[in-house]
Design a protein around this motif. Structure first.
Motif, PDB file in Angstrom:
ATOM      1  N   HIS A   1       0.939  -1.130  -0.083  1.00 15.76           N
ATOM      2  CA  HIS A   1      -0.182   0.003  -0.109  1.00 15.76           C
ATOM      3  C   HIS A   1       0.891   1.167  -0.051  1.00 15.76           C
ATOM      4  CE1 HIS A   1      -3.989  -1.869   1.469  1.00 15.76           C
ATOM      5  NE2 HIS A   1      -3.230  -2.617   1.071  1.00 15.76           N
ATOM      6  N   GLY A   2       1.841   1.316   0.649  1.00 17.75           N
ATOM      7  CA  GLY A   2       2.781   2.508   0.770  1.00 17.75           C
ATOM      8  C   GLY A   2       3.546   2.558  -0.409  1.00 17.75           C
ATOM      9  N   LEU A   3       4.053   1.683  -1.161  1.00 17.59           N
ATOM     10  CA  LEU A   3       4.678   1.801  -2.165  1.00 17.59           C
ATOM     11  C   LEU A   3       3.971   2.055  -3.434  1.00 17.59           C
ATOM     12  CD1 LEU A   3       6.917  -1.493  -1.676  1.00 17.59           C
ATOM     13  CD2 LEU A   3       7.878   0.809  -2.066  1.00 17.59           C
ATOM     14  N   ALA A   4       2.801   1.598  -3.361  1.00 18.55           N
ATOM     15  CA  ALA A   4       1.579   2.180  -4.361  1.00 18.55           C
ATOM     16  C   ALA A   4       1.271   3.304  -4.321  1.00 18.55           C
ATOM     17  CB  ALA A   4       0.327   1.055  -4.392  1.00 18.55           C
ATOM     18  N   THR A   5       1.079   3.886  -3.037  1.00 17.66           N
ATOM     19  CA  THR A   5       0.714   5.288  -2.760  1.00 17.66           C
ATOM     20  C   THR A   5       1.974   6.260  -3.149  1.00 17.66           C
ATOM     21  OG1 THR A   5      -0.352   4.649  -0.667  1.00 17.66           O
ATOM     22  CG2 THR A   5       0.368   7.021  -1.000  1.00 17.66           C
ATOM     23  N   ALA A   6       3.236   5.948  -3.197  1.00 18.20           N
ATOM     24  CA  ALA A   6       4.206   6.720  -3.518  1.00 18.20           C
ATOM     25  C   ALA A   6       4.390   6.710  -5.230  1.00 18.20           C
ATOM     26  CB  ALA A   6       5.643   6.081  -3.095  1.00 18.20           C
TER      27      ALA A   6
ATOM     28  N   GLY B   1      -6.531  -6.806   3.184  1.00 15.92           N
ATOM     29  CA  GLY B   1      -6.018  -5.854   2.544  1.00 15.92           C
ATOM     30  C   GLY B   1      -5.061  -5.890   1.093  1.00 15.92           C
ATOM     31  N   PHE B   2      -4.760  -7.119   1.025  1.00 18.15           N
ATOM     32  CA  PHE B   2      -3.892  -7.250  -0.247  1.00 18.15           C
ATOM     33  C   PHE B   2      -4.544  -6.921  -1.663  1.00 18.15           C
ATOM     34  CE2 PHE B   2      -2.639  -9.875  -3.760  1.00 18.15           C
ATOM     35  CZ  PHE B   2      -1.156  -9.523  -4.087  1.00 18.15           C
ATOM     36  N   LYS B   3      -5.996  -7.411  -1.672  1.00 18.96           N
ATOM     37  CA  LYS B   3      -6.514  -6.964  -2.902  1.00 18.96           C
ATOM     38  C   LYS B   3      -6.759  -5.559  -3.085  1.00 18.96           C
ATOM     39  CE  LYS B   3     -10.310  -9.319  -0.664  1.00 18.96           C
ATOM     40  NZ  LYS B   3     -10.017  -9.064   0.645  1.00 18.96           N
ATOM     41  N   ALA B   4      -6.598  -4.943  -2.103  1.00 18.88           N
ATOM     42  CA  ALA B   4      -6.970  -3.425  -2.239  1.00 18.88           C
ATOM     43  C   ALA B   4      -5.749  -2.655  -2.715  1.00 18.88           C
ATOM     44  CB  ALA B   4      -7.647  -2.806  -1.090  1.00 18.88           C
ATOM     45  N   THR B   5      -4.655  -3.323  -2.461  1.00 16.30           N
ATOM     46  CA  THR B   5      -3.309  -2.573  -2.841  1.00 16.30           C
ATOM     47  C   THR B   5      -3.089  -1.539  -4.027  1.00 16.30           C
ATOM     48  OG1 THR B   5      -2.204  -4.619  -1.986  1.00 16.30           O
ATOM     49  CG2 THR B   5      -0.703  -2.846  -3.093  1.00 16.30           C
ATOM     50  N   PRO B   6      -3.413  -1.817  -4.952  1.00 20.06           N
ATOM     51  CA  PRO B   6      -3.460  -0.523  -6.174  1.00 20.06           C
ATOM     52  C   PRO B   6      -4.419   0.386  -5.836  1.00 20.06           C
ATOM     53  CG  PRO B   6      -4.109  -2.871  -7.187  1.00 20.06           C
ATOM     54  CD  PRO B   6      -3.944  -3.140  -5.858  1.00 20.06           C
ATOM     55  N   GLY B   7      -5.916  -0.136  -5.507  1.00 23.70           N
ATOM     56  CA  GLY B   7      -6.756   1.187  -5.355  1.00 23.70           C
ATOM     57  C   GLY B   7      -6.425   1.673  -4.022  1.00 23.70           C
ATOM     58  N   SER B   8      -6.001   1.181  -2.834  1.00 22.69           N
ATOM     59  CA  SER B   8      -5.609   1.946  -1.695  1.00 22.69           C
ATOM     60  C   SER B   8      -4.436   3.073  -2.042  1.00 22.69           C
ATOM     61  CB  SER B   8      -5.221   0.931  -0.638  1.00 22.69           C
ATOM     62  OG  SER B   8      -4.483   1.524   0.195  1.00 22.69           O
ATOM     63  N   GLY B   9      -3.433   2.261  -2.866  1.00 28.23           N
ATOM     64  CA  GLY B   9      -2.634   3.364  -3.032  1.00 28.23           C
ATOM     65  C   GLY B   9      -2.883   4.482  -3.899  1.00 28.23           C
ATOM     66  N   ASN B  10      -3.712   4.426  -4.956  1.00 31.16           N
ATOM     67  CA  ASN B  10      -4.275   5.176  -5.928  1.00 31.16           C
ATOM     68  C   ASN B  10      -5.272   6.293  -5.215  1.00 31.16           C
ATOM     69  OD1 ASN B  10      -6.765   6.022  -7.940  1.00 31.16           O
ATOM     70  ND2 ASN B  10      -4.778   5.282  -9.081  1.00 31.16           N
TER      71      ASN B  10
ATOM     72  N   HIS C   1      -4.307  10.456  -3.976  1.00 33.79           N
ATOM     73  CA  HIS C   1      -5.212  11.403  -4.287  1.00 33.79           C
ATOM     74  C   HIS C   1      -5.465  12.219  -3.087  1.00 33.79           C
ATOM     75  CE1 HIS C   1      -8.951  13.305  -4.954  1.00 33.79           C
ATOM     76  NE2 HIS C   1      -8.829  13.367  -6.214  1.00 33.79           N
ATOM     77  N   THR C   2      -5.815  11.484  -1.896  1.00 34.38           N
ATOM     78  CA  THR C   2      -6.008  12.046  -0.587  1.00 34.38           C
ATOM     79  C   THR C   2      -4.807  12.998  -0.230  1.00 34.38           C
ATOM     80  OG1 THR C   2      -7.377  10.360  -0.213  1.00 34.38           O
ATOM     81  CG2 THR C   2      -6.720  11.869   1.701  1.00 34.38           C
ATOM     82  N   VAL C   3      -3.533  12.448  -0.249  1.00 34.60           N
ATOM     83  CA  VAL C   3      -2.406  13.318   0.141  1.00 34.60           C
ATOM     84  C   VAL C   3      -2.101  14.658  -0.743  1.00 34.60           C
ATOM     85  CG1 VAL C   3       0.115  13.217   0.457  1.00 34.60           C
ATOM     86  CG2 VAL C   3      -1.314  11.326   1.256  1.00 34.60           C
ATOM     87  N   ALA C   4      -2.308  14.214  -1.996  1.00 35.04           N
ATOM     88  CA  ALA C   4      -2.006  15.279  -2.896  1.00 35.04           C
ATOM     89  C   ALA C   4      -2.727  16.331  -3.127  1.00 35.04           C
ATOM     90  CB  ALA C   4      -1.933  14.645  -4.438  1.00 35.04           C
ATOM     91  N   HIS C   5      -4.218  16.224  -2.921  1.00 30.79           N
ATOM     92  CA  HIS C   5      -5.124  17.303  -2.790  1.00 30.79           C
ATOM     93  C   HIS C   5      -5.473  17.719  -1.353  1.00 30.79           C
ATOM     94  CE1 HIS C   5      -5.822  17.001  -7.130  1.00 30.79           C
ATOM     95  NE2 HIS C   5      -5.727  15.582  -7.072  1.00 30.79           N
TER      96      HIS C   5
END
Lengths: 907, 418
Positions: free
Chosen positions: B44-49, B370-379, B383-387
């Protein structure tokens, strides 16, 4: 003894492992590796074997894949097969992978197979899956049995080599209860391949076997250590027997709680890493010695011993004594390097080099002595932290673990001359580190170049140490190579976690007797056999079997339920309510306790009266409900839902013991003590009257929601006047032992009143017609009391109750989903439970869902209950129930379809 | 970033694979300042980055990982992917992820082996059937595929499954999501790391957070780590079971409880199990990995703990259930058994949220799924952090819902039996 391997007959001697017998018969090719399908013989002589994996077929369902030929004991008539090869072990088409090896580096599958989208799962993955895997899974339900035992002892000794035997003997002599287990068929460990030790071994064992306080378990692997010195042992009981007694289990799981644990698991020899080190005929020095001395099966005639420590000299001596010609002992400490080997299905030459001088030595056996790795698996599982011993080239126990000690070789205690350090590696060509998974030294170096620097990363990327041997022979070599590639020390690279089990454990052994009806206890009520005799169809509710309906000839469920409902409405029905949870809440502060646990007010409930109680979770959502009777000022008889019985008591005890220890109140589950028979319907009183020994149960003396203690045909009874059907009703509680008799007595009376039995399905319909909720059906952990129309039950004046504060949160009011009824235009249309409801067919935003839906046996039209957003504001509105490809228009109504005034309850 | 392809693999094959470089840059120490620091180098963290850099053009990003990337629950789970959740908010969240899974390998140029082989959830009693049907109706309305199978249809879809009368809890049917399946967990972490690194993200391993610095106004001003202090105005904490510990450094209390969750694999065998089968009622799930191992999981241990080894009885109970459902697997053998720490929120739904501390964001509470959500969670977290504002899909998953009571209770799916 005779046996077959891949269909060819061979002879074996008593005590042979399959590997020993094959070697004595000149068969050295025993398996194919996982990735490249390279031909392989044995590497080891014990449980650490990575190569020689076979299938043993005892006929029918009793076929077992992936067994190590070095552990399997031959019995007369055994049928063994090689695996992971097509069509035969000698000619395997899968070996094409070996030719493609230059294009299949570690992680190759991460770098390709990405085009086109979706092709991975449809095209590439099926191919890879077929190529992967080892043996074939059994395809018939296993017919063998497995058992489990629990045991306690003063000392559990794991491993019966010299160190373990000494520990066991001493503990037994001191009068302690000792258990000694060893994974092998015989006790003795390394002493078994030392003829000089035989007499002493025999004497030690005789004393232990004669000691009644000693439990001796061979063929028993200690596979894991869990909290507080709980050790899991897997005992193989019958796999070695040609014709086992059917009364015996195949395997037995021991769960041993040991006051002290002595780990004497020994050490495992390491292979050497050089090009072509994987051909059949190349094996560990200790393995070659064991085959020759213990089994009398010389693994070759002409041996080269390659060694990094003094083990090589001892191996050469013992092999020579067994008649093996020692062509050469290559001591790597003298500057030699192995340049390669040749031979397709058996090694035929080994090449060496020193100072530029190269030589090829013909041989049919290469014994590798790469030093020793203590088996610290169990120590590590017990939370011991090992340290790296550079002289030994391995990790040894370091920090203390309470009530556990390691002794002998697994503690790093071995002759100084056997200390090889990390042996030099020749990584040119293909030098295998993990034999089963075909991981080479070059693969490990590539992984480090690609940025995988932690040993956990390298392991996962290359799959080294992840084969069925879990890296027993490969992990230290892999660590050495990775450390070398990164210019780091082994302690800096770290050590992968030693996970349970030490060697694989049969699923059946862990599951034990737990199959079919023994999978989970079947709970039945005291009246169960009477329901069976009455032809009931049962449903599982939690662990209970409950009678769902009682079909008569040619009736389906729908017809039977309709009849049962009409019977209750018209005359009287009886229903087994024993499965409901019952908790007796007793003590001077019982009412105060009830006030805190339930939303209702209890202080002013008079003894002899009942109240419908609702319990919330801390989140303010309905958790359970049930009728509570107050028997005395300090005594409540609480009922819960069937599924919630244990959970409610646990929650109550949690609060009583941790939050409110000052309250003088005691809780007792009495669910098993009472048999409960509901008698419901206009003729219920008439049916019961002759049975209650003169008790006045008239409406005047015993109104709706009252409880009285009396006798039932002379038996102790608690009689509740309650109704979940909407009719006048009673619930007769008698001691469980009398449930059967009471049921028969009531049954006769009910029959005389034109009544009969009804099941849970009719109960559901009757209560739904009345708008009564079922926790878990109308509620789902998101409903407040107000949502389901129970706000009236809240004791408004109470200072607190569980969930009260949560109810004040902003989101707990406003547009929430509320309980309503639904009517369809066509009275015959029955909605589907779970169906979603929207405002219009154009709008896909769900407003709620159908929670209960029935034909409406007695109200003349189908009925449904639903949870709908702001439902009570929508009474009379038309909404859409969305079904596949269509929508059903429904009208929102109040949730009570039958006798909304409740007149019938008070009859 | 050197692209991965079959052609390159072949070329490298001829040259002894000497041309492969590090898959991601691994700076020894962080820079003095970043625009965003992500705490936690799991999937999740890596996907977020990655999505911060890719979709929001924020490239001065550091991922701080106490151990090695992907070493926590990313590398310990049973890799099940599905989106047939009950609540519309959940279905929206997980289906957002599901859509990203479909093209993720191509997007990252890293084969994460997403394998939509179908996830089948068994119903064993009347209550299970009701719950399944409610899911199916809700999912259909939300445009999420989920279909009901009779026992015979379930058996046809998964021939090894036992639906016979000898079962203690008979199979009364199953809910099937065909798009559900599995993926290769390590590859997800490594693929996101490689792609993020190529866009400029620094991945700092063996670097533990020791403090969160705040300015006079209380806003985040930096992160203190074992490898030096970092100035930053935005910190996203994605540390699974240890999120509470990190958030505690900023005085933020989280409603999380941590439990051990175990999994195990069998020895590898030839293909014998074609899909994913889950049973909530008898607590087990199973699929077969591409390597051939049966990958098996269960419910959590009963008590909160940070111990990554659970009790033996959990493994035995899990195998009880597997041997009931697939009795021919009784002769298979457990090869490896391990545990992870899962962070459970009160409503069993994740928290993807801003916090009361300006510049501090949190992504946790994924519990057992949580694994199933990895890409969506990061994505969505990116967005939440950026905006400084949640995406509409993750807006309901705010920390504030525990104050308002607007929970998203997926435990509802396992509601009590009557």
């Amino acid at each position: 003894m005779k046996f077959t391997f891949d269909g060819r007959p061979y002879e074996a001697r008593r005590g042979d492992t399959l590997a020993a017998a094959l070697i004595r018969n000149g068969v050295h090719l025993m398996g194919r590796s996982f990735k490249y399908h390279r031909p392989r013989g044995v590497l080891a002589a014990g449980a650490e074997e990575p190569n020689a994996l076979v299938e043993i077929d005892r006929g029918g369902a009793r076929r077992t894949p992936n067994l190590r030929a070095t552990v399997v004991e031959v019995f007369d008539g055994m049928v063994a097969r090689s695996q992971n090869r097509t069509p035969s072990l000698r000619f395997d088409v899968g070996a094409v992978n070996d030719l493609l090896a230059p294009f299949l580096p570690p992680g190759f599958y991460y770098k390709t197979f990405m085009w086109p989208i979706g092709a991975w799962a449809k095209l590439y993955e099926p191919l890879i899956r077929r190529a992967a895997g080892l043996g074939r899974a059994p395809d018939l339900p296993d017919t063998d049995r497995y058992t489990q035992r629990f045991a306690h002892c003063d000392v559990l000794v794991i491993g019966a080599g010299p160190a373990g035997l000494a520990a066991a003997a001493e503990a037994a002599a001191a009068g302690m209860r000792v258990m000694l287990c060893d994974e092998q068929a015989e006790f003795g460990g390394s002493l078994l391949s030392d003829p000089a030790a035989a007499a002493g071994l025999h004497e030690t064992l005789a004393a232990l076997f004669a000691n009644p306080r000693a439990t001796m378990l061979c063929r028993t692997t200690a596979f894991g250590i869990y909290g507080d010195n709980l050790v899991g042992l897997a005992e193989r009981v019958t796999d070695h027997l040609p014709d086992p007694d059917p009364a015996l289990p195949r395997e037995r799981l021991w769960q041993v709680r040991a006051k002290r644990i002595v780990v004497a698991a020994g050490a495992i020899e390491r292979p050497l890493v050089f090009p072509g080190n994987d051909r059949p005929g190349i094996m560990l020095g200790d393995a070659a010695r064991i085959f020759a001395t213990r089994y009398g099966a010389n693994p070759g005639r002409n041996a080269v011993v390659v060694t990094a420590c003094d083990t090589g000299a001892d191996v050469a001596r013992d092999l020579a004594a067994s008649g093996v010609r020692i062509a050469r002992v290559i001591d790597l400490r003298e500057g030699f390097r192995v340049t390669g080997t040749s031979g397709r299905l058996r090694v035929s030459f080994i090449g060496i080099e020193r100072g530029g001088a190269r030589e090829k030595i013909p041989c049919d056996l290469v014994a590798m002595c790469g030093g020793w790795t203590p088996s610290i698996h169990l120590y590590s599982q017990a939370r011991g932290k090992p340290r790296f011993d550079a002289a030994l080239g391995a990790f040894v126990p370091d920090t203390e673990v309470s009530n556990l000690i390691c002794v002998g070789a697994c503690a790093g205690d071995m002759p100084g001359a056997y200390r090889a350090g990390i042996a030099p590696v020749s990584s040119e060509g293909r030098a295998f580190v993990d034999f089963q998974n075909d991981v080479t030294a070059k693969d490990l170096e590539l992984a480090t170049r690609e940025g995988f620097r932690s040993i956990e990363h390298v392991k996962r990327y290359t799959t080294t140490g992840m084969a069925t041997d879990q890296g027993k022979t490969s992990n230290i070599n892999a660590l050495g190579i990775v450390a070398g590639a990164l210019g780091a020390t082994i302690p800096e690279i770290g050590l992968t976690t030693f996970r349970t089990p030490y060697t694989p454990v049969t699923f059946g052994t862990l599951a034990g007797h737990s199959r079919g009806d023994l999978f989970d206890p079947v709970r039945t009520t005291p009246m169960h056999q009477l329901a069976v005799a009455a032809g009931a169809v049962f449903e599982d509710v939690g662990t209970w079997k409950r009678a769902r309906y009682f079909p008569r000839a040619a009736e389906d469920m729908h017809m039977a339920v309709a009849r049962e409902c009409r019977m209750v409405r018209d005359s009287v029905g009886m229903f087994d309510a024993t499965t409901l949870g019952e908790i007796e809440v007793v003590g001077a502060d019982a009412a105060e306790f009830m006030n805190r646990v339930y939303i209702n007010a209890w202080t002013r409930l008079a003894p002899g009266r009942c109240r419908y109680g609702v319990m919330l979770g801390e989140n303010g959502f309905v958790m359970d409900d049930g009728v509570v009777g107050r028997l005395a000022p300090d005594r409540f008889h609480v009922t819960t839902t069937t599924g919630g019985a244990a959970r409610v008591l646990a929650a109550m005890e949690d609060y009583r013991q941790t939050e409110w220890p000052e309250l003088r109140v005691w809780l007792t589950s009495v669910s098993e003590q009472w048999a409960v028979i509901a008698v419901q319907g206009p003729r219920a009183r008439e049916a019961l009257l002759p049975l209650v020994d003169g008790l006045d149960i008239s409406a005047a003396v015993m109104p709706h929601m009252s409880v009285v203690e009396g006798t039932f045909l002379g038996i102790e009874m608690r009689l509740f006047r309650v109704s979940f059907s909407g009719e006048m009703g009673f619930e007769v509680n008698v001691p469980a032992d009398y449930g059967h008799a009471a049921w028969e007595a009531i049954s006769a009376r009910v029959g005389a009143c034109q009544g009969g039995l009804y099941g849970t399905e009719a109960m559901h319909v009757l209560r739904a017609e009345k708008g009564f909720i079922i926790v878990g059906q109308e509620t789902d952990g998101t409903a407040t009391p107000d949502d389901v129309g129970l706000a009236w039950a809240i004791g408004k004046a109470k200072p607190d109750f569980i969930g009260k504060r949560s109810l004040t949160r902003s989101g707990m009011s406003g547009p929430r989903r509320q309980l309503v009824g639904l009517r369809t235009d066509d009275p015959a249309t029955v909605l589907e439970e779970g169906a979603q409801i929207t405002a219009t067919t154009d709008d896909n935003r769900p407003l709620g869902h159908v929670t209960s839906a029935y034909g409406g046996a007695t109200v003349g039209h189908s009925i449904a209950l639903a949870m709908i957003e702001s439902g009570r504001d929508r009474l009379g509105a038309t909404l859409q129930v969305r079904m596949p490809g269509r929508a059903i228009a429904v009208r929102v109504t109040a949730p009570v379809f039958y006798d909304p005034e409740g007149a019938r309850l008070d009859a | 970033m050197d692209r991965f392809s079959l052609a390159r693999l072949l070329r490298q094959g001829f040259s002894g694979h000497s041309g492969w470089g590090a898959q991601w840059r691994a700076p020894e120490a962080p820079l003095a300042a970043y625009d965003v620091v992500i705490v936690g180098g799991g999937g999740h963290g890596l996907a977020t980055a990655y999505y911060l850099a890719r979709e929001h053009n924020i490239r001065r990003v550091a991922v701080i990982e106490r151990g090695w990337i992907g070493g926590g629950n990313t590398g310990r789970n049973t890799t099940i992917i599905r989106s047939n959740y009950l609540m519309p908010e959940s279905a929206g969240l997980y289906d957002h992820s599901m859509k990203l899974w479909r093209t993720l390998s191509r997007e990252l140029n890293y084969n994460v082996m997403y394998s939509p082989r179908g996830v089948m959830m068994l119903a064993h009693n009347v209550h299970d059937v009701q719950v399944s049907m409610r899911h199916i109706h809700a999912n259909r309305l939300a445009g999420v595929d989920n279909e009901w199978l009779t026992p015979a249809q379930a058996k046809a879809f998964c021939p090894p499954l036992n639906i016979g009368g000898d079962l203690r809890y008979p199979v009364l049917g199953a809910a099937l999501q065909r798009r559900g399946g599995t993926a290769r967990h390590d590859a997800v972490a490594w693929g996101f790391a490689r792609a993020a690194s190529a866009l400029g993200v620094d991945i700092i391993q063996n670097c533990a957070v020791t403090g969160l610095a705040r300015d006079a106004a209380g806003a985040i001003s930096g992160v203190e780590t074992t490898r030096g202090n970092i100035a930053t105005r935005k910190v996203g904490v994605v540390a699974a079971g240890h999120t509470s510990v990190v958030m505690g450094m900023a005085g933020v209390r989280l409603p999380l409880e941590s439990y051990p969750l175990q999994a195990l694999v069998s020895e590898p065998v030839k293909p014998a199990f074609p899909c994913v089968v889950m049973s909530n009622t008898i607590h087990a799930y199973i699929s077969q990995s591409d390597k051939g191992e049966m990958v098996i999981g269960a419910g959590t241990d009963a008590y909160v703990s940070y111990s990554q080894t659970g009790g033996l009885h959990i493994a035995t109970q899990t195998l009880d259930a597997i041997c009931e459902l697939v009795p021919q697997f009784r002769r298979l053998r457990m090869l490896r058994n391990w545990g992870g720490i899962v962070d459970l929120s009160p409503d069993r739904s994740p928290i993807l949220s801003k916090t009361d501390v300006p510049g501090l964001y949190v992504n946790c509470g994924w519990g057992t799924g949580g694994f199933k959500a990895t890409p969506g969670s990061g994505n969505l977290f990116a967005h939440t952090v950026a905006h400084d504002e949640p995406h509409p899909i993750n807006a309901p998953f705010s920390l504030a819902r525990f104050d308002t009571g607007r929970l998203i209770d997926e435990a509802a799916a396992a509601a009590v039996a009557h």
